[in-house]
Design a protein around this motif. Structure first.
Motif, PDB file in Angstrom:
ATOM      1  N   PHE A   1     -16.652  17.115 132.595  1.00  0.00           N
ATOM      2  CA  PHE A   1     -16.797  15.673 132.795  1.00  0.00           C
ATOM      3  C   PHE A   1     -15.454  14.955 132.708  1.00  0.00           C
ATOM      4  N   LEU A   2     -14.612  15.365 131.766  1.00  0.00           N
ATOM      5  CA  LEU A   2     -13.307  14.713 131.593  1.00  0.00           C
ATOM      6  C   LEU A   2     -12.233  15.329 132.485  1.00  0.00           C
ATOM      7  N   ASP A   3     -12.645  16.171 133.417  1.00  0.00           N
ATOM      8  CA  ASP A   3     -11.728  16.728 134.419  1.00  0.00           C
ATOM      9  C   ASP A   3     -10.484  17.324 133.761  1.00  0.00           C
ATOM     10  N   ASN A   4     -10.740  18.235 132.798  1.00  0.00           N
ATOM     11  CA  ASN A   4      -9.656  18.940 132.101  1.00  0.00           C
ATOM     12  C   ASN A   4      -8.655  18.006 131.428  1.00  0.00           C
ATOM     13  N   GLY A   5      -9.122  16.833 131.010  1.00  0.00           N
ATOM     14  CA  GLY A   5      -8.275  15.892 130.282  1.00  0.00           C
ATOM     15  C   GLY A   5      -7.779  14.738 131.109  1.00  0.00           C
ATOM     16  N   ASN A   6      -8.040  14.738 132.402  1.00  0.00           N
ATOM     17  CA  ASN A   6      -7.616  13.618 133.250  1.00  0.00           C
ATOM     18  C   ASN A   6      -8.446  12.366 133.009  1.00  0.00           C
ATOM     19  N   GLY A   7      -9.638  12.552 132.399  1.00  0.00           N
ATOM     20  CA  GLY A   7     -10.493  11.403 132.126  1.00  0.00           C
ATOM     21  C   GLY A   7     -10.573  11.059 130.646  1.00  0.00           C
ATOM     22  N   GLY A   8      -9.703  11.625 129.842  1.00  0.00           N
ATOM     23  CA  GLY A   8      -9.702  11.361 128.406  1.00  0.00           C
ATOM     24  C   GLY A   8      -8.776  12.337 127.706  1.00  0.00           C
ATOM     25  N   ILE A   9      -9.015  12.572 126.429  1.00  0.00           N
ATOM     26  CA  ILE A   9      -8.228  13.540 125.664  1.00  0.00           C
ATOM     27  C   ILE A   9      -9.152  14.661 125.201  1.00  0.00           C
ATOM     28  N   LEU A  10      -8.732  15.896 125.413  1.00  0.00           N
ATOM     29  CA  LEU A  10      -9.475  17.069 124.957  1.00  0.00           C
ATOM     30  C   LEU A  10      -8.691  17.765 123.851  1.00  0.00           C
TER      31      LEU A  10
ATOM     32  N   ASP B   1      -1.947  11.212 119.464  1.00  0.00           N
ATOM     33  CA  ASP B   1      -1.635  11.112 120.895  1.00  0.00           C
ATOM     34  C   ASP B   1      -2.249   9.840 121.487  1.00  0.00           C
ATOM     35  N   PHE B   2      -3.454   9.518 121.038  1.00  0.00           N
ATOM     36  CA  PHE B   2      -4.144   8.341 121.551  1.00  0.00           C
ATOM     37  C   PHE B   2      -3.403   7.051 121.196  1.00  0.00           C
ATOM     38  N   ILE B   3      -2.978   6.920 119.940  1.00  0.00           N
ATOM     39  CA  ILE B   3      -2.328   5.661 119.553  1.00  0.00           C
ATOM     40  C   ILE B   3      -0.925   5.526 120.158  1.00  0.00           C
ATOM     41  N   LYS B   4      -0.333   6.659 120.533  1.00  0.00           N
ATOM     42  CA  LYS B   4       0.992   6.608 121.169  1.00  0.00           C
ATOM     43  C   LYS B   4       0.895   6.385 122.679  1.00  0.00           C
ATOM     44  N   MET B   5      -0.269   6.612 123.237  1.00  0.00           N
ATOM     45  CA  MET B   5      -0.445   6.538 124.690  1.00  0.00           C
ATOM     46  C   MET B   5      -0.274   5.114 125.206  1.00  0.00           C
ATOM     47  N   GLN B   6       0.413   4.979 126.332  1.00  0.00           N
ATOM     48  CA  GLN B   6       0.597   3.672 126.955  1.00  0.00           C
ATOM     49  C   GLN B   6      -0.724   3.148 127.507  1.00  0.00           C
ATOM     50  N   ASN B   7      -0.871   1.825 127.522  1.00  0.00           N
ATOM     51  CA  ASN B   7      -2.126   1.210 127.973  1.00  0.00           C
ATOM     52  C   ASN B   7      -2.460   1.564 129.419  1.00  0.00           C
ATOM     53  N   ASN B   8      -1.449   1.669 130.275  1.00  0.00           N
ATOM     54  CA  ASN B   8      -1.727   1.992 131.682  1.00  0.00           C
ATOM     55  C   ASN B   8      -2.260   3.414 131.831  1.00  0.00           C
ATOM     56  N   GLU B   9      -1.791   4.330 130.977  1.00  0.00           N
ATOM     57  CA  GLU B   9      -2.307   5.702 131.017  1.00  0.00           C
ATOM     58  C   GLU B   9      -3.746   5.749 130.500  1.00  0.00           C
ATOM     59  N   LYS B  10      -4.026   4.982 129.437  1.00  0.00           N
ATOM     60  CA  LYS B  10      -5.402   4.899 128.933  1.00  0.00           C
ATOM     61  C   LYS B  10      -6.333   4.359 130.006  1.00  0.00           C
ATOM     62  N   LEU B  11      -5.874   3.335 130.708  1.00  0.00           N
ATOM     63  CA  LEU B  11      -6.692   2.736 131.760  1.00  0.00           C
ATOM     64  C   LEU B  11      -6.966   3.732 132.877  1.00  0.00           C
TER      65      LEU B  11
END
Length: 381
Positions: free
Chosen positions: A320-329, A344-354
Protein backbone atom coordinates in the motif's frame (compact mmCIF):
# COMPACT_ATOMS: atom_id res chain seq x y z
CA UNK A 1 -30.98 -13.49 -11.17
CA UNK A 2 -27.83 -14.99 -9.66
CA UNK A 3 -28.09 -15.93 -5.97
CA UNK A 4 -24.93 -15.05 -4.05
CA UNK A 5 -24.69 -15.91 -0.35
CA UNK A 6 -22.05 -14.73 2.15
CA UNK A 7 -20.70 -16.93 4.94
CA UNK A 8 -18.55 -15.01 7.44
CA UNK A 9 -19.26 -15.74 11.12
CA UNK A 10 -17.38 -12.81 12.76
CA UNK A 11 -16.78 -12.72 16.51
CA UNK A 12 -15.54 -9.11 16.53
CA UNK A 13 -15.69 -6.06 14.30
CA UNK A 14 -12.32 -6.75 12.74
CA UNK A 15 -11.27 -5.92 9.19
CA UNK A 16 -12.98 -9.01 7.78
CA UNK A 17 -16.24 -7.88 9.39
CA UNK A 18 -16.18 -4.62 7.46
CA UNK A 19 -14.97 -6.35 4.29
CA UNK A 20 -17.93 -8.75 4.40
CA UNK A 21 -20.48 -5.98 4.93
CA UNK A 22 -19.06 -3.73 2.23
CA UNK A 23 -18.56 -6.53 -0.28
CA UNK A 24 -22.21 -7.56 0.01
CA UNK A 25 -23.34 -3.93 -0.22
CA UNK A 26 -21.16 -3.25 -3.27
CA UNK A 27 -22.72 -6.15 -5.18
CA UNK A 28 -26.24 -5.20 -4.15
CA UNK A 29 -25.69 -1.52 -4.93
CA UNK A 30 -24.03 -1.73 -8.34
CA UNK A 31 -25.26 -4.98 -9.90
CA UNK A 32 -28.50 -3.39 -11.21
CA UNK A 33 -30.65 -6.15 -9.69
CA UNK A 34 -28.76 -8.85 -11.59
CA UNK A 35 -27.75 -10.54 -8.32
CA UNK A 36 -29.72 -11.55 -5.25
CA UNK A 37 -27.43 -11.00 -2.27
CA UNK A 38 -27.99 -12.75 1.06
CA UNK A 39 -25.86 -12.90 4.21
CA UNK A 40 -26.04 -15.99 6.44
CA UNK A 41 -26.60 -14.89 10.04
CA UNK A 42 -25.07 -17.95 11.68
CA UNK A 43 -25.67 -17.21 15.37
CA UNK A 44 -26.79 -13.57 15.53
CA UNK A 45 -23.41 -12.02 14.69
CA UNK A 46 -24.97 -9.82 11.99
CA UNK A 47 -27.99 -8.58 13.96
CA UNK A 48 -26.47 -5.11 14.39
CA UNK A 49 -26.18 -4.76 10.61
CA UNK A 50 -29.75 -5.86 9.87
CA UNK A 51 -31.01 -2.34 9.10
CA UNK A 52 -28.02 -1.54 6.91
CA UNK A 53 -28.53 -4.73 4.91
CA UNK A 54 -32.25 -4.00 4.60
CA UNK A 55 -31.52 -0.54 3.19
CA UNK A 56 -29.52 -2.18 0.40
CA UNK A 57 -32.05 -4.97 -0.29
CA UNK A 58 -29.78 -7.60 1.24
CA UNK A 59 -31.60 -10.42 2.99
CA UNK A 60 -30.26 -11.69 6.31
CA UNK A 61 -30.81 -15.43 6.69
CA UNK A 62 -31.03 -16.60 10.30
CA UNK A 63 -29.35 -19.99 10.22
CA UNK A 64 -29.81 -20.95 13.84
CA UNK A 65 -30.96 -19.71 17.23
CA UNK A 66 -29.20 -16.59 18.56
CA UNK A 67 -26.27 -17.60 20.75
CA UNK A 68 -23.68 -15.05 19.60
CA UNK A 69 -23.72 -13.02 22.82
CA UNK A 70 -22.83 -16.12 24.86
CA UNK A 71 -19.72 -16.97 22.87
CA UNK A 72 -16.29 -16.18 24.36
CA UNK A 73 -14.56 -13.74 22.02
CA UNK A 74 -11.29 -12.33 23.37
CA UNK A 75 -8.07 -14.27 23.08
CA UNK A 76 -6.75 -17.03 20.84
CA UNK A 77 -8.03 -20.02 22.81
CA UNK A 78 -11.44 -18.53 23.63
CA UNK A 79 -12.04 -17.65 20.00
CA UNK A 80 -11.10 -21.20 18.93
CA UNK A 81 -13.67 -22.59 21.36
CA UNK A 82 -16.27 -20.29 19.79
CA UNK A 83 -15.28 -21.39 16.28
CA UNK A 84 -15.73 -25.02 17.30
CA UNK A 85 -19.17 -24.28 18.78
CA UNK A 86 -20.22 -22.46 15.61
CA UNK A 87 -19.07 -25.37 13.44
CA UNK A 88 -20.89 -27.99 15.51
CA UNK A 89 -24.14 -25.99 15.67
CA UNK A 90 -24.04 -25.05 11.98
CA UNK A 91 -23.33 -28.32 10.17
CA UNK A 92 -26.91 -29.54 9.71
CA UNK A 93 -28.55 -26.09 9.30
CA UNK A 94 -26.02 -25.15 6.61
CA UNK A 95 -26.56 -28.43 4.76
CA UNK A 96 -30.33 -27.85 4.82
CA UNK A 97 -29.95 -24.26 3.62
CA UNK A 98 -27.70 -25.12 0.69
CA UNK A 99 -29.88 -28.06 -0.39
CA UNK A 100 -33.04 -25.98 -0.15
CA UNK A 101 -31.95 -22.61 -1.62
CA UNK A 102 -29.23 -23.87 -3.99
CA UNK A 103 -27.39 -20.53 -4.33
CA UNK A 104 -25.08 -20.30 -7.32
CA UNK A 105 -22.23 -18.81 -5.28
CA UNK A 106 -21.21 -19.06 -1.62
CA UNK A 107 -18.63 -16.41 -0.68
CA UNK A 108 -16.76 -17.64 2.40
CA UNK A 109 -14.64 -15.26 4.49
CA UNK A 110 -14.29 -16.75 7.98
CA UNK A 111 -14.53 -20.22 9.57
CA UNK A 112 -14.12 -21.45 6.01
CA UNK A 113 -13.27 -25.02 7.01
CA UNK A 114 -16.94 -25.99 7.45
CA UNK A 115 -18.24 -25.06 3.98
CA UNK A 116 -15.04 -26.41 2.42
CA UNK A 117 -15.47 -29.71 4.25
CA UNK A 118 -19.13 -29.97 3.22
CA UNK A 119 -18.21 -29.21 -0.39
CA UNK A 120 -15.69 -32.08 -0.35
CA UNK A 121 -18.02 -34.57 1.34
CA UNK A 122 -21.40 -33.70 -0.16
CA UNK A 123 -20.34 -31.94 -3.36
CA UNK A 124 -23.40 -29.68 -3.35
CA UNK A 125 -24.16 -27.66 -6.48
CA UNK A 126 -23.24 -24.27 -5.02
CA UNK A 127 -19.84 -23.01 -6.14
CA UNK A 128 -17.40 -21.85 -3.47
CA UNK A 129 -15.40 -18.63 -3.63
CA UNK A 130 -12.80 -18.50 -0.86
CA UNK A 131 -11.42 -15.23 0.46
CA UNK A 132 -8.07 -15.54 2.24
CA UNK A 133 -6.51 -12.68 4.15
CA UNK A 134 -3.75 -11.88 6.61
CA UNK A 135 -0.62 -13.99 6.80
CA UNK A 136 -2.05 -17.52 7.01
CA UNK A 137 0.19 -20.13 8.58
CA UNK A 138 0.07 -23.36 6.63
CA UNK A 139 -0.52 -25.70 9.57
CA UNK A 140 -1.38 -29.36 9.04
CA UNK A 141 -5.15 -28.89 9.30
CA UNK A 142 -5.25 -25.91 6.93
CA UNK A 143 -3.03 -27.68 4.40
CA UNK A 144 -5.26 -30.75 4.54
CA UNK A 145 -8.53 -28.87 4.04
CA UNK A 146 -7.12 -26.61 1.32
CA UNK A 147 -5.57 -29.52 -0.56
CA UNK A 148 -8.75 -31.60 -0.32
CA UNK A 149 -10.98 -28.76 -1.49
CA UNK A 150 -8.66 -27.08 -4.01
CA UNK A 151 -10.23 -28.68 -7.10
CA UNK A 152 -13.76 -27.92 -5.87
CA UNK A 153 -13.16 -24.20 -5.15
CA UNK A 154 -14.20 -21.86 -7.96
CA UNK A 155 -11.95 -18.91 -7.04
CA UNK A 156 -9.57 -17.79 -4.31
CA UNK A 157 -9.59 -14.05 -3.59
CA UNK A 158 -6.54 -12.26 -2.17
CA UNK A 159 -6.67 -8.65 -0.88
CA UNK A 160 -2.96 -8.09 -1.62
CA UNK A 161 -0.60 -9.17 -4.37
CA UNK A 162 1.82 -10.25 -1.63
CA UNK A 163 -0.64 -12.86 -0.41
CA UNK A 164 -1.40 -13.93 -3.98
CA UNK A 165 2.32 -14.49 -4.63
CA UNK A 166 2.61 -16.40 -1.35
CA UNK A 167 -0.24 -18.73 -2.35
CA UNK A 168 1.29 -19.26 -5.79
CA UNK A 169 4.51 -20.47 -4.18
CA UNK A 170 2.89 -23.12 -1.98
CA UNK A 171 1.30 -24.75 -5.08
CA UNK A 172 -1.94 -25.90 -3.45
CA UNK A 173 -4.32 -23.96 -5.69
CA UNK A 174 -4.21 -23.62 -9.46
CA UNK A 175 -2.78 -20.23 -10.40
CA UNK A 176 -5.76 -19.58 -12.68
CA UNK A 177 -8.08 -19.71 -9.67
CA UNK A 178 -6.16 -17.05 -7.73
CA UNK A 179 -7.39 -13.46 -8.10
CA UNK A 180 -6.29 -10.15 -6.61
CA UNK A 181 -9.28 -8.34 -5.12
CA UNK A 182 -8.64 -5.36 -2.79
CA UNK A 183 -11.01 -5.11 0.14
CA UNK A 184 -13.93 -2.63 -0.09
CA UNK A 185 -12.79 -0.39 2.75
CA UNK A 186 -13.96 3.05 1.65
CA UNK A 187 -17.61 3.98 1.31
CA UNK A 188 -18.35 7.51 0.09
CA UNK A 189 -21.52 7.71 2.20
CA UNK A 190 -19.71 6.56 5.34
CA UNK A 191 -16.80 8.90 4.64
CA UNK A 192 -19.08 11.93 4.45
CA UNK A 193 -20.95 11.04 7.66
CA UNK A 194 -17.82 10.33 9.69
CA UNK A 195 -16.07 13.49 8.59
CA UNK A 196 -18.99 15.54 9.90
CA UNK A 197 -18.69 14.05 13.37
CA UNK A 198 -16.58 15.58 16.15
CA UNK A 199 -15.22 14.72 19.60
CA UNK A 200 -13.96 16.51 22.71
CA UNK A 201 -11.87 13.66 24.07
CA UNK A 202 -8.68 14.17 22.09
CA UNK A 203 -5.44 14.98 23.90
CA UNK A 204 -3.46 17.44 21.79
CA UNK A 205 0.14 18.28 22.55
CA UNK A 206 2.09 21.36 21.51
CA UNK A 207 4.40 19.74 18.97
CA UNK A 208 3.81 16.17 17.85
CA UNK A 209 0.60 14.15 18.09
CA UNK A 210 0.73 10.48 17.11
CA UNK A 211 -2.11 7.97 17.01
CA UNK A 212 -2.39 4.22 16.61
CA UNK A 213 -5.60 2.29 15.98
CA UNK A 214 -6.44 -1.39 16.36
CA UNK A 215 -7.49 -4.20 18.63
CA UNK A 216 -5.28 -4.54 21.69
CA UNK A 217 -3.93 -7.92 20.64
CA UNK A 218 -0.56 -9.50 19.97
CA UNK A 219 -0.97 -8.93 16.24
CA UNK A 220 -0.99 -5.14 16.64
CA UNK A 221 2.25 -5.25 18.67
CA UNK A 222 1.45 -2.28 20.93
CA UNK A 223 4.01 -3.27 23.58
CA UNK A 224 6.73 -2.81 20.99
CA UNK A 225 5.18 0.52 19.96
CA UNK A 226 5.17 1.81 23.54
CA UNK A 227 8.80 0.75 24.14
CA UNK A 228 9.94 2.52 20.96
CA UNK A 229 7.88 5.61 21.80
CA UNK A 230 9.48 5.67 25.26
CA UNK A 231 12.97 5.80 23.76
CA UNK A 232 11.90 8.46 21.28
CA UNK A 233 10.20 10.61 23.94
CA UNK A 234 13.39 10.76 26.02
CA UNK A 235 14.67 13.25 23.47
CA UNK A 236 11.37 14.57 22.06
CA UNK A 237 9.61 15.15 25.35
CA UNK A 238 6.65 17.15 24.04
CA UNK A 239 4.95 14.30 22.16
CA UNK A 240 1.67 12.47 22.69
CA UNK A 241 0.64 8.97 21.59
CA UNK A 242 -3.07 8.12 21.63
CA UNK A 243 -4.09 4.48 21.12
CA UNK A 244 -7.65 3.59 20.07
CA UNK A 245 -8.94 0.06 20.58
CA UNK A 246 -10.00 -2.66 23.00
CA UNK A 247 -8.71 -6.20 23.46
CA UNK A 248 -7.27 -8.87 25.68
CA UNK A 249 -3.89 -7.15 26.10
CA UNK A 250 -5.35 -3.96 27.57
CA UNK A 251 -4.11 -4.55 31.13
CA UNK A 252 -0.70 -5.61 29.87
CA UNK A 253 -0.44 -2.41 27.84
CA UNK A 254 -1.65 -0.30 30.78
CA UNK A 255 1.02 -1.81 33.00
CA UNK A 256 3.74 -1.15 30.44
CA UNK A 257 2.66 2.50 30.22
CA UNK A 258 2.86 2.78 34.02
CA UNK A 259 6.20 0.96 34.21
CA UNK A 260 7.75 3.38 31.73
CA UNK A 261 6.15 6.39 33.45
CA UNK A 262 4.28 7.40 30.29
CA UNK A 263 0.85 8.03 31.80
CA UNK A 264 1.02 11.72 30.79
CA UNK A 265 2.20 10.89 27.25
CA UNK A 266 0.47 7.67 26.15
CA UNK A 267 -3.34 7.57 26.31
CA UNK A 268 -5.65 4.59 25.84
CA UNK A 269 -8.98 5.83 24.48
CA UNK A 270 -10.74 2.51 23.93
CA UNK A 271 -12.87 1.70 20.92
CA UNK A 272 -14.48 4.60 19.06
CA UNK A 273 -17.00 4.24 16.26
CA UNK A 274 -15.59 7.21 14.39
CA UNK A 275 -11.83 7.61 14.44
CA UNK A 276 -11.77 9.92 11.40
CA UNK A 277 -11.91 13.04 13.55
CA UNK A 278 -8.77 12.02 15.40
CA UNK A 279 -7.03 11.19 12.15
CA UNK A 280 -7.73 14.72 10.91
CA UNK A 281 -6.16 16.21 14.07
CA UNK A 282 -3.07 13.99 14.37
CA UNK A 283 0.34 14.42 12.78
CA UNK A 284 0.95 10.75 11.94
CA UNK A 285 -0.48 7.27 12.31
CA UNK A 286 1.78 4.48 13.55
CA UNK A 287 1.05 0.90 12.51
CA UNK A 288 3.24 -1.48 14.50
CA UNK A 289 1.51 -4.73 13.48
CA UNK A 290 3.19 -8.11 13.05
CA UNK A 291 0.94 -8.85 10.05
CA UNK A 292 -1.75 -6.99 8.09
CA UNK A 293 -3.50 -7.45 4.79
CA UNK A 294 -3.29 -4.55 4.05
CA UNK A 295 -4.55 -2.92 7.27
CA UNK A 296 -7.86 -1.04 7.01
CA UNK A 297 -6.58 1.72 9.25
CA UNK A 298 -3.77 2.77 6.93
CA UNK A 299 -6.20 3.05 4.01
CA UNK A 300 -8.58 5.17 6.11
CA UNK A 301 -5.66 7.26 7.38
CA UNK A 302 -4.41 7.93 3.88
CA UNK A 303 -7.91 8.95 2.82
CA UNK A 304 -7.90 11.47 5.66
CA UNK A 305 -4.53 12.90 4.56
CA UNK A 306 -2.74 11.51 7.61
CA UNK A 307 0.94 10.63 7.28
CA UNK A 308 1.63 6.91 7.83
CA UNK A 309 4.55 5.27 9.63
CA UNK A 310 4.23 1.50 9.37
CA UNK A 311 6.06 -1.74 9.98
CA UNK A 312 7.04 -3.68 6.87
CA UNK A 313 5.07 -6.71 8.02
CA UNK A 314 3.43 -9.16 5.62
CA UNK A 315 1.41 -8.79 3.51
CA UNK A 316 -0.09 -5.36 2.96
CA UNK A 317 1.64 -2.21 4.27
CA UNK A 318 4.68 -2.40 1.98
CA UNK A 319 2.39 -2.79 -1.01
CA UNK A 320 0.00 0.00 0.00
CA UNK A 321 2.81 2.44 0.85
CA UNK A 322 4.62 1.54 -2.39
CA UNK A 323 7.84 0.46 -0.65
CA UNK A 324 7.96 3.71 1.34
CA UNK A 325 6.98 6.17 -1.39
CA UNK A 326 3.65 6.70 0.37
CA UNK A 327 4.97 6.94 3.93
CA UNK A 328 7.72 5.58 6.16
CA UNK A 329 8.38 1.85 6.59
CA UNK A 330 10.42 0.35 9.40
CA UNK A 331 11.66 -3.18 10.02
CA UNK A 332 8.88 -5.02 11.84
CA UNK A 333 9.38 -5.68 15.55
CA UNK A 334 13.04 -4.61 15.40
CA UNK A 335 14.59 -2.69 18.27
CA UNK A 336 15.15 1.01 17.53
CA UNK A 337 13.63 0.71 14.03
CA UNK A 338 10.45 2.60 14.87
CA UNK A 339 12.35 5.10 17.02
CA UNK A 340 14.59 5.92 14.05
CA UNK A 341 11.53 6.29 11.80
CA UNK A 342 10.02 8.81 14.22
CA UNK A 343 13.21 10.86 14.11
CA UNK A 344 13.18 10.60 10.30
CA UNK A 345 9.61 11.89 10.32
CA UNK A 346 10.31 15.01 12.38
CA UNK A 347 13.36 15.82 10.24
CA UNK A 348 11.47 15.37 6.98
CA UNK A 349 10.67 18.50 4.97
CA UNK A 350 6.99 19.43 4.62
CA UNK A 351 7.06 19.11 0.83
CA UNK A 352 8.37 15.53 1.10
CA UNK A 353 5.66 14.68 3.65
CA UNK A 354 3.06 16.11 1.30
CA UNK A 355 4.37 14.08 -1.65
CA UNK A 356 4.17 10.87 0.36
CA UNK A 357 0.66 11.66 1.64
CA UNK A 358 -0.54 12.33 -1.91
CA UNK A 359 0.94 9.03 -3.11
CA UNK A 360 -0.79 7.11 -0.30
CA UNK A 361 -4.11 8.84 -0.99
CA UNK A 362 -3.94 7.90 -4.67
CA UNK A 363 -3.50 4.28 -3.61
CA UNK A 364 -6.84 4.48 -1.78
CA UNK A 365 -8.79 4.45 -5.06
CA UNK A 366 -8.58 0.68 -5.46
CA UNK A 367 -10.23 0.17 -2.04
CA UNK A 368 -13.57 1.79 -2.85
CA UNK A 369 -16.83 -0.15 -2.95
CA UNK A 370 -17.28 0.58 -6.64
CA UNK A 371 -13.79 -0.60 -7.60
CA UNK A 372 -14.36 -3.75 -5.52
CA UNK A 373 -17.62 -4.41 -7.37
CA UNK A 374 -16.04 -3.91 -10.81
CA UNK A 375 -13.26 -6.44 -10.12
CA UNK A 376 -15.51 -8.92 -8.31
CA UNK A 377 -18.13 -8.73 -11.05
CA UNK A 378 -15.53 -9.78 -13.63
CA UNK A 379 -14.55 -12.72 -11.45
CA UNK A 380 -18.17 -13.78 -10.98
CA UNK A 381 -18.96 -13.56 -14.69
Amino acid sequence: MKKIYYWSPCLEKVGTYKSTVNSAISLAKYSNNKSLIKVINVCGEWDNERNKFYEHNIELIDLNFKYFKYLPKNGFFKSRISYLIIILFSILPLIRLLNKDKPEILMIHLITSLPLFLKCVLNFQTEIILRISGFPKLNLFRKLIWTSASKKIRNILCPTTGLLNQLEKIKIFQDTKLSYLPDPILSSDELILKRKASSKNYVKGKNLNLISVGRLTRQKNFIYLIKEFYEFSKINNNTNLTIFGEGEEKEKIKNKIKDLNLIDKVFLRGHVENVYYFMKKADALILSSLWEDPGHVIVESAMNNLFIISSDCKNGPVEFLDNGNGGILFSSNTKDALKKSLFDFIKMQNNEKLTKRIKAKKNCLKYSLYRHYKVLNKILN
